[in-house]
Design a protein around this motif. Structure first.
Motif, PDB file in Angstrom:
ATOM      1  N   PHE A 264      50.234  49.109  29.473  1.00  0.00           N
ATOM      2  CA  PHE A 264      49.416  49.014  30.426  1.00  0.00           C
ATOM      3  C   PHE A 264      48.649  50.416  31.049  1.00  0.00           C
ATOM      4  O   PHE A 264      47.607  50.393  31.101  1.00  0.00           O
ATOM      5  N   GLU A 265      49.465  51.503  31.060  1.00  0.00           N
ATOM      6  CA  GLU A 265      49.112  52.594  31.573  1.00  0.00           C
ATOM      7  C   GLU A 265      48.039  53.246  30.709  1.00  0.00           C
ATOM      8  O   GLU A 265      47.061  53.766  31.074  1.00  0.00           O
ATOM      9  N   ALA A 266      48.219  53.038  29.557  1.00  0.00           N
ATOM     10  CA  ALA A 266      47.286  53.694  28.438  1.00  0.00           C
ATOM     11  C   ALA A 266      46.173  53.061  28.517  1.00  0.00           C
ATOM     12  O   ALA A 266      44.911  53.571  28.452  1.00  0.00           O
ATOM     13  N   LEU A 267      46.138  51.895  28.826  1.00  0.00           N
ATOM     14  CA  LEU A 267      44.961  50.982  29.012  1.00  0.00           C
ATOM     15  C   LEU A 267      44.112  51.207  30.083  1.00  0.00           C
ATOM     16  O   LEU A 267      42.910  51.354  30.010  1.00  0.00           O
ATOM     17  N   VAL A 268      44.842  51.100  31.332  1.00  0.00           N
ATOM     18  CA  VAL A 268      44.041  51.661  32.558  1.00  0.00           C
ATOM     19  C   VAL A 268      43.426  53.105  32.388  1.00  0.00           C
ATOM     20  O   VAL A 268      42.342  53.376  32.759  1.00  0.00           O
ATOM     21  N   ALA A 269      44.219  53.930  31.828  1.00  0.00           N
ATOM     22  CA  ALA A 269      43.644  55.507  31.710  1.00  0.00           C
ATOM     23  C   ALA A 269      42.284  55.515  30.903  1.00  0.00           C
ATOM     24  O   ALA A 269      41.554  56.141  31.298  1.00  0.00           O
ATOM     25  N   GLU A 270      42.344  54.742  29.936  1.00  0.00           N
ATOM     26  CA  GLU A 270      41.066  54.626  29.098  1.00  0.00           C
ATOM     27  C   GLU A 270      40.031  53.977  29.640  1.00  0.00           C
ATOM     28  O   GLU A 270      39.063  54.424  29.568  1.00  0.00           O
ATOM     29  N   LEU A 271      40.246  52.922  30.568  1.00  0.00           N
ATOM     30  CA  LEU A 271      39.104  52.239  31.479  1.00  0.00           C
ATOM     31  C   LEU A 271      38.640  53.124  32.309  1.00  0.00           C
ATOM     32  O   LEU A 271      37.453  53.264  32.629  1.00  0.00           O
ATOM     33  N   GLN A 272      39.745  54.123  33.055  1.00  0.00           N
ATOM     34  CA  GLN A 272      39.234  55.044  33.965  1.00  0.00           C
ATOM     35  C   GLN A 272      38.071  56.047  33.363  1.00  0.00           C
ATOM     36  O   GLN A 272      37.118  56.423  33.710  1.00  0.00           O
TER      37      GLN A 272
END
Length: 287
Positions: A264-272
């Motif tokens: 989850f964290e890597a996905l959200v960081a990429e989306l940011q």
């Protein structure tokens, strides 16, 4: 009455803000409220991730999955058991919370302990339910029905305004495309923003759901969650909705389309990163 273009959820340092020109915020949690311990485990992990990424977060879970493909499917702990769990998440962790409501008489009870009442896609035109949710004074998140065009949502949010509400979110979760399949039309995102005036959320996990795709249960294509989420954020949205679970393949519902909590964290960081680029370019174009 016009809806507010920026919607604040929760209060204090844990509040999340949703707006077309604000940094991306996230609605995340397991599909189903499985138990107190499970909910607190996931919520605590999400709070830590949100703090590291400096992203606004609303914790979501459903106390009742009332629209399961089969009547034999697990539905959740129920409203009575869920209320103290949501209250504990808000009080102990300081996270704003969201849950679905299915009947008008559930709204006032749920509103005592959650910050956002969500109208499920299948129920998005149920006037009495929308009015009851609005009258609680909580933020209302309405998911666009799989059977609706994006411009039809202006009539849905007008029901919120008619009941005196100003804080609403509208969520895109795909549209029916033949049997057991959904498709996400990225053109719907700016249309929803223009037609409703509300902050737009993209539901990245339900958009890859395959309704009834496993016969007695829905299937999903988890591998396309990041693909669609990146596309939506590149178009421009106020937030993303991502269901996540420590072990999706053992979850009682929606496992095939949920993101593993470890990813989850890597996905959200990429989306940011996508979000910053999109909104910076939009700001430059308007300057």
């Amino acid at each position: 009455m016009a809806l507010n273009p920026v919607v604040s959820v929760g209060s204090g340092p844990g509040a999340a803000r949703f707006g077309a020109h604000l940094p991306l915020a996230v609605i995340a949690g397991p599909c189903q409220l499985e138990s107190r311990d499970h909910a607190l485990e996931v919520a605590a992990a999400l709070k830590e991730i949100a703090a590291r990424l400096d992203v606004g977060l609303v914790f979501k879970a459903s106390f009742d999955k009332a629209n399961r493909t089969s009547g034999a499917g697990a539905r959740g702990v129920g409203l009575k058991a869920a209320l103290p769990i949501f209250a504990e998440i808000r009080e102990r962790l300081g996270l704003p919370t969201l849950t679905d409501v299915h009947e008008p008489d559930q709204c006032a009870l749920a509103a005592e302990v959650v910050d956002v009442l969500q109208i499920p896609a299948f129920l998005c035109r149920q006037t009495d339910l929308i009015h009851a949710a609005t009258l609680t004074g909580r933020v209302v998140n309405i998911k666009k029905g799989q059977f609706l065009a994006p411009w039809d949502m202006k009539h849905v949010v007008a029901k919120i305004a008619a009941a005196g509400g100003k804080d609403a979110l509208v969520t895109e979760r795909g549209v029916s495309f033949g049997y057991n399949t959904l498709v996400s039309d990225m053109r719907a995102l700016p249309v929803l923003a223009r037609e409703t005036g509300a902050p737009v959320i993209f539901d990245a996990t339900h958009s890859v759901q395959q309704p009834g795709g496993r016969g007695a249960a829905s299937g999903g294509q988890r591998e396309f969650v990041a693909v669609l989420a990146r596309a939506a954020v590149a178009v421009g949205v106020a937030g993303v909705f991502v269901e996540t679970h420590p072990d999706p393949d053992r979850a009682p519902s929606d496992g095939p389309n949920m993101v593993p909590l470890g990813a989850f964290e890597a996905l959200v960081a990429e989306l940011q990163d996508y979000d910053r680029l999109t909104k910076r370019r939009r700001s430059d174009d308007n300057s």
